[in-house]
Design a protein around this motif. Sequence first.
Motif, mmCIF file in Angstrom:
data_model
loop_
_atom_site.group_PDB
_atom_site.id
_atom_site.type_symbol
_atom_site.label_atom_id
_atom_site.label_comp_id
_atom_site.label_asym_id
_atom_site.label_seq_id
_atom_site.Cartn_x
_atom_site.Cartn_y
_atom_site.Cartn_z
ATOM 1 N N ASN A 104 4.263 10.680 -0.699
ATOM 2 C CA ASN A 104 5.101 11.590 -0.182
ATOM 3 C C ASN A 104 4.386 12.424 0.853
ATOM 4 O O ASN A 104 4.514 13.743 0.809
ATOM 5 C CB ASN A 104 5.795 12.278 -1.332
ATOM 6 N N ALA A 105 3.849 11.814 1.889
ATOM 7 C CA ALA A 105 3.180 12.653 2.882
ATOM 8 C C ALA A 105 3.603 11.997 4.126
ATOM 9 O O ALA A 105 4.124 11.076 4.186
ATOM 10 C CB ALA A 105 1.718 12.486 2.541
ATOM 11 N N ARG A 106 3.174 12.794 5.127
ATOM 12 C CA ARG A 106 3.092 12.327 6.369
ATOM 13 C C ARG A 106 1.710 12.126 6.896
ATOM 14 O O ARG A 106 0.855 13.165 7.254
ATOM 15 C CB ARG A 106 3.695 13.417 7.408
ATOM 16 N N ILE A 107 1.390 10.804 6.818
ATOM 17 C CA ILE A 107 -0.036 10.558 6.996
ATOM 18 C C ILE A 107 -0.315 10.028 8.651
ATOM 19 O O ILE A 107 0.267 8.969 9.077
ATOM 20 C CB ILE A 107 -0.455 9.402 6.161
ATOM 21 N N TYR A 108 -0.966 10.789 9.482
ATOM 22 C CA TYR A 108 -1.325 10.273 10.765
ATOM 23 C C TYR A 108 -2.593 9.482 10.802
ATOM 24 O O TYR A 108 -3.669 9.997 10.590
ATOM 25 C CB TYR A 108 -1.244 11.451 11.909
ATOM 26 N N THR A 109 -2.481 8.151 10.979
ATOM 27 C CA THR A 109 -3.873 7.580 10.742
ATOM 28 C C THR A 109 -4.796 7.300 11.532
ATOM 29 O O THR A 109 -6.001 7.160 11.487
ATOM 30 C CB THR A 109 -3.345 5.891 10.291
ATOM 31 N N VAL A 110 -4.490 7.698 12.915
ATOM 32 C CA VAL A 110 -5.219 7.381 14.119
ATOM 33 C C VAL A 110 -5.605 6.036 13.980
ATOM 34 O O VAL A 110 -6.813 5.481 14.674
ATOM 35 C CB VAL A 110 -6.316 8.132 14.050
ATOM 36 N N LYS B 195 -3.938 2.584 15.935
ATOM 37 C CA LYS B 195 -2.611 2.158 16.724
ATOM 38 C C LYS B 195 -1.806 1.224 16.121
ATOM 39 O O LYS B 195 -0.781 0.868 16.363
ATOM 40 C CB LYS B 195 -3.439 1.693 17.966
ATOM 41 N N ALA B 196 -2.410 0.371 15.160
ATOM 42 C CA ALA B 196 -1.525 -0.802 14.709
ATOM 43 C C ALA B 196 -0.730 -0.269 13.491
ATOM 44 O O ALA B 196 0.483 -0.931 13.431
ATOM 45 C CB ALA B 196 -2.591 -1.714 13.844
ATOM 46 N N GLN B 197 -0.742 0.904 13.166
ATOM 47 C CA GLN B 197 0.136 1.627 12.280
ATOM 48 C C GLN B 197 -0.127 3.156 12.051
ATOM 49 O O GLN B 197 -1.052 3.689 11.394
ATOM 50 C CB GLN B 197 -0.237 0.949 10.647
ATOM 51 N N PRO B 198 0.306 3.886 13.089
ATOM 52 C CA PRO B 198 -0.171 5.154 13.348
ATOM 53 C C PRO B 198 0.432 6.270 12.256
ATOM 54 O O PRO B 198 -0.304 7.099 12.092
ATOM 55 C CB PRO B 198 0.846 5.689 14.656
ATOM 56 N N TRP B 199 1.754 5.921 11.521
ATOM 57 C CA TRP B 199 1.931 6.515 10.647
ATOM 58 C C TRP B 199 2.239 5.878 9.081
ATOM 59 O O TRP B 199 2.539 4.621 9.249
ATOM 60 C CB TRP B 199 3.374 7.293 10.999
ATOM 61 N N ALA B 200 2.223 6.548 8.122
ATOM 62 C CA ALA B 200 2.235 6.112 6.914
ATOM 63 C C ALA B 200 2.687 7.118 5.847
ATOM 64 O O ALA B 200 2.705 8.391 6.352
ATOM 65 C CB ALA B 200 0.961 5.448 6.281
ATOM 66 N N GLY C 98 0.383 2.758 3.744
ATOM 67 C CA GLY C 98 1.852 2.230 4.360
ATOM 68 C C GLY C 98 3.022 2.936 3.456
ATOM 69 O O GLY C 98 2.700 4.375 3.612
ATOM 70 N N THR C 99 4.048 2.362 3.245
ATOM 71 C CA THR C 99 5.080 2.872 2.502
ATOM 72 C C THR C 99 4.826 3.301 1.247
ATOM 73 O O THR C 99 3.945 2.763 0.654
ATOM 74 C CB THR C 99 6.319 1.999 2.587
ATOM 75 N N ARG C 100 5.570 4.196 0.570
ATOM 76 C CA ARG C 100 5.435 4.771 -0.702
ATOM 77 C C ARG C 100 5.645 3.514 -1.585
ATOM 78 O O ARG C 100 4.755 3.584 -2.747
ATOM 79 C CB ARG C 100 6.373 5.910 -0.937
ATOM 80 N N ALA C 101 6.545 2.707 -1.516
ATOM 81 C CA ALA C 101 7.013 1.804 -2.459
ATOM 82 C C ALA C 101 5.961 0.736 -2.378
ATOM 83 O O ALA C 101 5.518 0.152 -3.585
ATOM 84 C CB ALA C 101 8.237 1.038 -1.991
#
Length: 574
Positions: A35-41, A43-48, A62-65
Amino acid sequence: MKPSFALVLAATLAAGVSTTAIASDRVTADTILTNARIYTVDKAQPWAESVAIKDGKIVAVGTRAKVEKLKGKATRIVDLGGRLVLPAFGDAHAHPLFGGLGRTRCPLHDGRSIEDYQRMIAKCVADTPGNGTVFGVGWEDSLFPPNGVPDKKYLDAVSTTRPLIFDSIGGHTYWVNSKALELAGITKDTPDPANGSIDRDPETGEPIGALQETAQGLVGKLVPPPTDAEIQNSVKYVAEHFNSLGIVSWNDAGVEYDDQGGSRMVDAYKAVKDAGDLTAHVTVSLKWQNERGMEQFPGLVKAAERANALGIPTHTVKFYVDGVIPQRTAYMLAPYEGSTERGKPHIDPAMLTEAVVETDRRGMHAFLHAIGDGAVRISLDAIEAARKANGVKPTHHMVTHLNVIDPADQPRFGALNTYAQFQPTWSSWYPYMELTEQAIGKERMKSIYPAGSIVRSGGKLAYGADWPVATANPLEGLEVAITRRTAGDPQARPLLADEGVTLETAIESHTLNAALVNGLDKVTGSIVTGKSADLVVLDKDLFKLSPYEITKAKVLVTFFQGKAVYGELEALKP
C-alpha cells in the motif's frame, strides 16, 4: 531434496520470470512493504505498490495482489498508507575521515563570524592540555573577504604560544598562527612549493597565515596524525549520519595508500565491517599522488587488489587536477578578473592523459577533481584520449565539481560517456558565489554548474555532496538541483534557473547513477528484483510537493539489506 531459496531465485531470474509467480510454499518473504507509492528508478517498471524482501534481497516488486502472494506465516506485512518509497540514496563523493575528524577535533562548522571562530578556538585551547598543536576543520572562505584568505592575526589574538592550525571547510587552505609558522620555519624567504602557495603581505612579503594547496604540507609535521580508533570512529559516525539521511552507499573520494598497497583507511573500513557497524555499501577511490609520476602505478594496483580482497571494493583513481576559484588556484581557460594569471593545473596535462589512459586500460574509472573550465577541458581531453587508445570499455569516468564548464565542452560529457558529478546544493546563490563572481566575472558566471545543459546535450549526472564540504542531505540536494535556489527559501535568488533538472533526473542522479559510478549498480540504486533491499520511506510524497517544499519531507525509515538502520518500522503505521 528441496532447492534452496538462492537456487530458486537464481533459476527464476535466469528464466526471466518475475518472482511474484513463485508459489508461496517455495519462497515466502520476510517482509512485505505494501500500500505504497514506490518509485523504482527502473525504466521497465517505474512505479509499484508493493515490494517483498527476503534475506536482505528484493524478491518481488509490483502490484499489491501479486506481491502478497509471497506472504507466509512468518511474513511481516507493513502497510505504508500510501507513503512514498524510493531506492536508498547513494553518494558518489564523500570524505569520511576528513569529515569525521572535523567533528571531533575543534570543529568550526557552526561558526558564522571570525569572532565565533575565535571563541570556539579559545575553548579548544583551554580544553586541550599541554603545549601541542590545536587542530580543527570547518572555517568558511566567505567570512574572509575579498578573496577567502584568512589572516594569522585573528589566531594570534587567541594564542601566540601554541601552534594553531585550521583547515578550511573545503580542505584547500590552512589558516595558521604565528607560532605554527615559526615552528615550521616558514618565513618570507620560504619558496612556494609546487602546486601550492604561501599567502604573503604584498608590501613586506611576510606570510600572513594562509597556506594554499600543497603548502599545507609545510606544517604537516605539526598536525597530530589520527589514531586507528579515530579513523574507525569516523567511519562509524558517517555510516550513522548518512543512514539518517537515507544514504546507504558512498564513494570515499581520495584514499591514501603506500607502495606496498597498504592503506589505514581500507583497514579501518575492514575493521568496522567485521564488527557489523558498516551499514552501507562502500567503495574507495585511490588518490593519485601529483608529486609523482607513472612509477606509482604498481603500488596503486597493489592497493586496489588488497582492498578488493578485503571486501572493500576499489576500482577508481582520484585525480586532483586543480584548486579552487576564490583563492585563484583553479585552472581557468582565460585569466582571472584584473589579472594575467589563470591558475595552473596541478598535474601536467601530458601526465594526466598518460595516467587516465592507463587507468582506463586496466578497467578502472578515472575520477577527476576539476573546478576551473581549463581543468575541465584537460580532464575531458584525457578521457577522450583513453577512449581512442583503448576502445569501448565498461569504464564510467566522472569529473567532479565542475564549477565552470565552457559551453564548447558541455556536449562532450555525453559524447565521451562521462558522468558530470555535481554537488547539487552548490547550485544556488550563497556567499561563496559572491567570491566566485569577483574572481571570474559575470560572463563566465553564465557557465557555472550547467547541469541542465549537460543533460540536454546527452550527458548524465551523478550526485555526490563532497561531505563535509556541503551537507550530505539528498533532499536538500534534490530541491536545489531542481530550483537552483537555496533550499527552503523560495524567495532566494536562483543561480541560472534554466540549469535546473527534473525531479526524476535528480532522483536518478542520487540513486542509480551514483551506484553506477560507485561500481554498485548491480547491487543497489534501484528497486528491482535481485538487488539489495536498500530503501527509504519518506513522510511526504516528493512528486506531490512543490519543488520548493522538498526539504520539508523527512526520512522515516532507511533500509540497508532489508533491515531498518534508521527509524523504526512501527513509525510506518498509517
